[in-house]
Design a protein around this motif. Sequence first.
Motif, short mmCIF file in Angstrom:
data_model
loop_
_atom_site.label_atom_id
_atom_site.label_comp_id
_atom_site.label_asym_id
_atom_site.label_seq_id
_atom_site.Cartn_x
_atom_site.Cartn_y
_atom_site.Cartn_z
N THR A 1 0.84 -1.19 0.00
CA THR A 1 0.00 0.00 0.00
C THR A 1 0.88 1.25 0.00
OG1 THR A 1 -0.07 0.16 2.41
CG2 THR A 1 -1.72 -1.27 1.35
N TYR A 2 0.25 2.41 -0.19
CA TYR A 2 1.01 3.66 -0.13
C TYR A 2 1.68 3.82 1.23
CZ TYR A 2 -1.17 5.22 -4.50
OH TYR A 2 -1.57 5.34 -5.81
N ARG A 3 0.95 3.51 2.28
CA ARG A 3 1.52 3.64 3.63
C ARG A 3 2.71 2.69 3.81
NH1 ARG A 3 -0.13 5.52 8.52
NH2 ARG A 3 -2.23 5.97 7.74
N ALA B 1 13.47 6.49 -4.65
CA ALA B 1 12.92 5.98 -3.38
C ALA B 1 11.79 5.01 -3.64
CB ALA B 1 12.45 7.16 -2.52
N PHE B 2 10.94 5.31 -4.60
CA PHE B 2 9.80 4.45 -4.95
C PHE B 2 10.27 3.09 -5.45
CE2 PHE B 2 7.14 2.97 -8.53
CZ PHE B 2 6.00 2.60 -7.83
N VAL B 3 11.23 3.09 -6.39
CA VAL B 3 11.70 1.83 -6.97
C VAL B 3 12.35 0.96 -5.90
CG1 VAL B 3 13.32 0.83 -8.62
CG2 VAL B 3 11.94 2.81 -9.27
N ALA C 1 6.81 10.34 0.82
CA ALA C 1 5.49 10.62 1.40
C ALA C 1 4.40 9.97 0.56
CB ALA C 1 5.27 12.12 1.49
N ARG C 2 3.48 9.27 1.22
CA ARG C 2 2.44 8.56 0.46
C ARG C 2 1.56 9.53 -0.32
NH1 ARG C 2 1.39 7.78 5.89
NH2 ARG C 2 -0.57 8.61 6.75
N SER C 3 1.35 10.74 0.20
CA SER C 3 0.55 11.72 -0.54
C SER C 3 1.26 12.13 -1.82
CB SER C 3 0.28 12.95 0.34
OG SER C 3 1.51 13.54 0.75
#
Length: 311
Positions: free
Chosen positions: A38-40, A75-77, A54-56
């Motif tokens: 999940t985003y969190r 950071a996402f990857v 940040a998930r937002s």
Amino acid sequence: MGNLGELPPYEDVSPHEVPDAAGFIASMQRLKERSGLTYRELEERAARSGDVLARSTLADVLRRTSLPRPEVLAAFVRACGDGERVDAWLATRDRLAAARTIAAPVQARDVETDAQPQTEAAAIARPRRPKGSTVAGATTLAVPMLALVAWGLLAGDSAEPGIPASPADGWVTIRPARTPDLCLTDGRDRNGAYGSAVAVQLPCAQAPVPRTYLEPMGEGLYRIQWHHPQMGKGCLTVMSEDQIKGMLEPRRNCAQGTLFRLEPTAGTFRLRPATSSGCIGIVDNDTTVGAEAIEESCSGAADQRFLVRAG
């Protein structure tokens, strides 16, 4: 969380062949689905690796069709578990950004004014000129934009004078100018006097991590961050311990990390700790692999000159 066994391997979630930013975002969306997080959970996983995600911010990125900032993408990857291919994702992102910037001068023929667009979206949204209007303004606009594109594409391959007076902040490599295939990266002092990591020069191709981030701190000062997928973030700090006095260690407490002034000289930079009159050089003026970086008296010697390249 999703069942990873039912999802394709990471290699099948690839950005390599995407033609535009929308396709790139679609690849990011597939990577998130592949992770099952999940985003969190992605935010928390990034934080454990020393990244900020940040998930937002991530939710906003995945809703749009414009390219994310490089640090957000990296950071996402990593958070998605595809850390081994961060460089590939970043390279594709840079290719798409460069291609879109190159197209901007062509679009400039239709702009209302001669002002250079501040964003990619601005280059598209400008009103059209009345018929019969001159294209001189567009030509004026195209020249500086092409010059900027040329710098962005070629700066990493040139050590000639004419580089900016200030280095670009963000993800970089720092290389001794006389041995540009070597990068300042994670290593150990060759005497074995210290058990923790210090900055040494190693072949760039063999040292993909930690990644180096140049953080502007104002008044011409920078903090040099290292980001490691397992060890997290550390900021290079000039050491005072006798056995490695003057060497650079990544410290987790960045608030106490050394601030550096990057002083342009002959197409390169000198790294100067803000709290002293010294310069960063290489121990004993050494050009061999594994030689340590160290603070020493400024001499103008070749070992005190560095290339700071985006990457």
